[in-house]
Design a protein around this motif. Structure first.
Motif, PDB file in Angstrom:
ATOM      1  N   PHE A  50       8.627 -34.066  28.219  1.00 46.18           N
ATOM      2  CA  PHE A  50       8.752 -35.514  28.286  1.00 46.18           C
ATOM      3  C   PHE A  50       7.434 -36.171  27.897  1.00 46.18           C
ATOM      4  CE2 PHE A  50      11.221 -33.589  31.767  1.00 46.18           C
ATOM      5  CZ  PHE A  50      12.502 -33.988  31.421  1.00 46.18           C
ATOM      6  N   ARG A  51       7.535 -37.441  27.565  1.00 47.27           N
ATOM      7  CA  ARG A  51       6.327 -38.221  27.296  1.00 47.27           C
ATOM      8  C   ARG A  51       6.462 -39.605  27.929  1.00 47.27           C
ATOM      9  NH1 ARG A  51       4.497 -39.457  21.212  1.00 47.27           N
ATOM     10  NH2 ARG A  51       6.184 -41.001  21.347  1.00 47.27           N
ATOM     11  N   VAL A  52       5.379 -40.053  28.535  1.00 47.58           N
ATOM     12  CA  VAL A  52       5.318 -41.397  29.115  1.00 47.58           C
ATOM     13  C   VAL A  52       4.213 -42.158  28.397  1.00 47.58           C
ATOM     14  CG1 VAL A  52       4.892 -42.766  31.192  1.00 47.58           C
ATOM     15  CG2 VAL A  52       6.120 -40.593  31.361  1.00 47.58           C
ATOM     16  N   VAL A  53       4.539 -43.338  27.870  1.00 46.75           N
ATOM     17  CA  VAL A  53       3.576 -44.176  27.166  1.00 46.75           C
ATOM     18  C   VAL A  53       3.420 -45.488  27.917  1.00 46.75           C
ATOM     19  CG1 VAL A  53       3.019 -45.340  24.999  1.00 46.75           C
ATOM     20  CG2 VAL A  53       4.192 -43.130  24.962  1.00 46.75           C
ATOM     21  N   ASN A  54       2.175 -45.830  28.222  1.00 50.80           N
ATOM     22  CA  ASN A  54       1.859 -47.095  28.910  1.00 50.80           C
ATOM     23  C   ASN A  54       2.656 -47.272  30.195  1.00 50.80           C
ATOM     24  OD1 ASN A  54       0.054 -47.833  26.862  1.00 50.80           O
ATOM     25  ND2 ASN A  54       1.671 -48.803  25.661  1.00 50.80           N
TER      26      ASN A  54
END
Length: 208
Positions: A50-54
């Motif tokens: 997964f990726r979380v941005v801001n």
């Protein structure tokens, strides 16, 4: 490294980040990197990146069930830039030609007991790569232009000084030898008067 616990809702249940490692990885644009996390499952299970941005909600990158199984990619990550693989102990995510948009927090998770358990959280900090060769060429070119300009100015100054000196010398010679208004005084050298010889037996007297 730090340990933390985080619970957040996700489409497949809840994401649990408990006792996991978190660290920052700084890279440059254009690099090829591989993120790694420890395999928490002793048997085949769904594994996800997964990726979380801001600090937004997690976005699925890819998933796999077995190490030799098919790897489907989620929407937005199907451009061939990402590769996911696994062995018995480690799960990998390769990112080719990273750019600024790849900056974010990456999670490796395993679906265990109706939870997605995160084993590793990696914050990927992508910085702009400086083109050392291009920068060196630019500095060299700028230096050449500056030196050329200074040389040209110095040459003009020297030429100006030479012309000025020549003009001064020409004016001096003209005043000394070519001025028709100069009057010359004639000098007459008179011969020295002969001393009169005194005649003997003659008395000379002078009256005032």
């Amino acid at each position: 490294l730090m340990n933390f616990m985080l619970w957040m809702p996700f489409v497949s249940g809840w994401i649990s980040v408990s006792g996991s490692e978190s660290h920052t990885l700084e890279v440059r644009t254009g690099d090829e990197i591989t993120l790694m996390c420890s395999n928490l499952s002793t048997r085949p299970t769904q594994t996800d990146w997964f990726r979380v941005v801001n600090r937004t909600k997690p976005h699925c990158i890819s998933s796999m069930y077995e190490s030799d199984g098919e790897v489907p990619f989620c929407d937005g990550f199907q451009n061939g830039k990402f590769e996911m693989s696994s062995n018995i102990s480690t799960v990998f995510l390769k990112i080719k030609q990273v750019d600024l948009s790849d900056t974010g927090l990456y999670f490796c998770g395993f679906y265990i007991n109706t939870h997605t358990v995160i084993s590793t959280a990696i914050y990927l900090n992508v910085q702009v790569r400086l083109d050392v060769k291009g920068e060196s060429d630019r500095i060299a070119m700028l230096t050449s232009v500056i030196l050329g300009s200074l040389t040209g100015v110095l040459l003009l100054v020297i030429i100006g000084l030479v012309v000025k000196v020549r003009n001064l010398q020409t004016g001096t010679f003209s005043n000394l030898g070519c001025d028709d208004d100069v009057n010359y005084a004639s000098v007459t050298i008179r011969p020295k008067a002969k001393r009169r010889e005194l005649e003997p037996n003659v008395i000379y007297a002078s009256t005032r």
